[in-house]
Design a protein around this motif. Structure first.
Motif, short mmCIF file in Angstrom:
data_model
loop_
_atom_site.label_atom_id
_atom_site.label_comp_id
_atom_site.label_asym_id
_atom_site.label_seq_id
_atom_site.Cartn_x
_atom_site.Cartn_y
_atom_site.Cartn_z
N VAL A 1 7.85 45.81 40.70
CA VAL A 1 8.33 45.93 42.16
C VAL A 1 9.28 46.94 42.05
O VAL A 1 10.51 47.11 41.62
CB VAL A 1 8.94 44.71 42.50
CG1 VAL A 1 9.66 44.62 43.82
CG2 VAL A 1 8.46 43.27 42.16
N GLY A 2 9.10 48.09 42.75
CA GLY A 2 10.06 49.19 42.90
C GLY A 2 10.30 49.60 44.18
O GLY A 2 10.43 48.73 45.17
N PRO A 3 11.39 50.56 44.30
CA PRO A 3 12.11 51.00 45.56
C PRO A 3 11.05 51.42 46.54
O PRO A 3 9.93 51.98 46.32
CB PRO A 3 12.85 52.21 45.01
CG PRO A 3 12.40 52.75 43.84
CD PRO A 3 11.60 51.57 43.11
N ALA B 1 9.28 61.66 43.70
CA ALA B 1 9.88 61.08 42.44
C ALA B 1 9.83 59.77 42.26
O ALA B 1 9.60 59.08 41.03
CB ALA B 1 11.20 61.39 42.64
N ARG B 2 9.87 58.80 43.33
CA ARG B 2 9.82 57.55 43.33
C ARG B 2 8.20 57.19 42.83
O ARG B 2 7.84 56.06 41.92
CB ARG B 2 9.89 56.85 44.47
CG ARG B 2 11.44 56.92 45.02
CD ARG B 2 11.60 56.37 46.35
NE ARG B 2 13.00 56.37 46.93
CZ ARG B 2 13.69 55.55 46.72
NH1 ARG B 2 13.54 54.35 46.27
NH2 ARG B 2 15.00 55.86 47.19
N GLU C 1 7.49 54.88 39.28
CA GLU C 1 6.87 53.72 39.56
C GLU C 1 5.43 53.73 38.71
O GLU C 1 5.06 52.78 38.06
CB GLU C 1 6.49 53.04 40.73
CG GLU C 1 7.66 52.90 41.53
CD GLU C 1 8.40 51.78 40.90
OE1 GLU C 1 8.12 50.81 40.20
OE2 GLU C 1 9.80 51.72 41.15
N SER C 2 4.59 55.01 38.64
CA SER C 2 3.45 55.11 37.95
C SER C 2 3.77 54.81 36.45
O SER C 2 3.10 54.25 35.64
CB SER C 2 2.87 56.51 38.34
OG SER C 2 2.61 56.60 39.70
N PRO D 1 15.29 56.65 40.82
CA PRO D 1 15.94 57.17 41.81
C PRO D 1 16.85 56.48 42.51
O PRO D 1 17.71 57.14 43.41
CB PRO D 1 14.66 57.11 42.94
CG PRO D 1 13.17 56.87 42.27
CD PRO D 1 13.93 56.08 40.95
N ASP D 2 16.99 55.16 42.26
CA ASP D 2 18.24 54.54 42.62
C ASP D 2 19.19 54.11 41.72
O ASP D 2 20.14 53.10 41.93
CB ASP D 2 17.74 52.97 43.17
CG ASP D 2 16.66 53.43 44.47
OD1 ASP D 2 17.15 54.55 45.33
OD2 ASP D 2 15.68 52.71 44.62
N GLY D 3 19.00 54.82 40.39
CA GLY D 3 20.18 54.33 39.47
C GLY D 3 20.37 55.66 38.55
O GLY D 3 19.99 56.75 38.90
#
Length: 256
Positions: free
Chosen positions: A40-42, A63-64, A68-69, A143-145
């Motif tokens: 479960v990603g952004p 980038a996301r 996630e990949s 991307p969020d950290g």
């Protein structure tokens, strides 16, 4: 024929709002295990209408997607201590005395790296480290950290022969020079409104050379470049089997 297929794929992905690089990522990831939990990603960022903001959003989505990949590939495989031992000495040299502290776990060719420091403090040294570089295929930061990254390793035999691997950046540099010197490219820019010129994003890896345009490129100009100018230029380059992956942005100025 392979090069033409890659160029066609790049063109299709361009107008579909994706990038040609996605193909290479998916091909290199370990096969998924059905029983593995789905990551479960952004959520992807919605693309705004403004061209500049749209380009930024596309880069963020790219980038996301990579993050996630790689995380999905990590979750779907078994732990591989041998891969950890390949990277561990380089990390110990990069972070002497474990300052800052870090944790590493590898599963096949994908590693999860967490460093107790802001990414801005270590991501550039990590990517350019002479000890890390032979083992590194690509890295995706959260991307969020600021602490977590997933690292894709090259195969061990390629890391061992790193000094003999062709430099992808040098190949793309030659292609860039050809693009900037091309009369056909300049004629294509005159085909439509292009006050900002044109932007071509090149990628080279073991699958070949691909490209996509920046979102601000007029569609008529992009079509002309794709059909008339770039085929001959792309035909002058090839990707050696063990080429080091590289990316390059070519900015073509509009004629005054």
């Amino acid at each position: 024929m392979k090069r033409l297929l890659l160029m066609a794929a790049a063109a299709i992905l361009l107008f579909g709002g994706a990038t040609a690089a996605i193909i290479g990522w998916l091909e290199r990831l370990p096969p998924p295990v059905v029983s593995a939990p789905a990551p479960v990603g952004p959520a992807m960022v919605e693309l705004p209408p403004d061209p500049v903001e749209r380009e930024r959003a596309m880069e963020d989505n790219q980038a996301r997607f990579l993050f996630e990949s790689l995380r999905a590939g990590f979750l779907s495989a078994e732990r591989t201590p041998a891969a950890e031992e390949r990277l561990r000495p380089a990390l110990e040299a990069l972070f002497p005395g474990r300052r800052p502290s870090w944790t590493l776990e590898c599963r096949r060719l994908v590693c999860r790296l967490e460093v107790e420091a802001r990414a801005a403090e270590w991501r550039q040294p990590f990517a350019t480290s002479l000890a890390v570089r032979p083992h590194l295929e690509r890295v995706a930061f959260d991307p969020d950290g600021e602490k977590l990254a997933f690292v894709e390793l090259v195969e061990a035999r390629l890391a061992a022969a790193d000094s003999q691997r062709p430099e992808g950046d040098r190949i793309l540099e030659g292609l860039e020079q050809g693009i900037l010197a091309s009369e056909e490219v300049r004629r294509c820019l005159a085909e439509g409104p292009s006050p900002e010129g044109a932007e071509i994003r090149l990628t080279i890896d073991s699958s070949g050379v691909t490209y996509r345009f920046g979102t601000a490129v007029d569609s008529k100009v992009a079509y002309c470049l794709m059909m008339q100018a770039l085929p001959d230029l792309m035909a002058t380059v090839s990707a050696p089997a063990r080429v080091r992956r590289a990316e390059r942005v070519v900015r073509i100025r509009a004629s005054p």
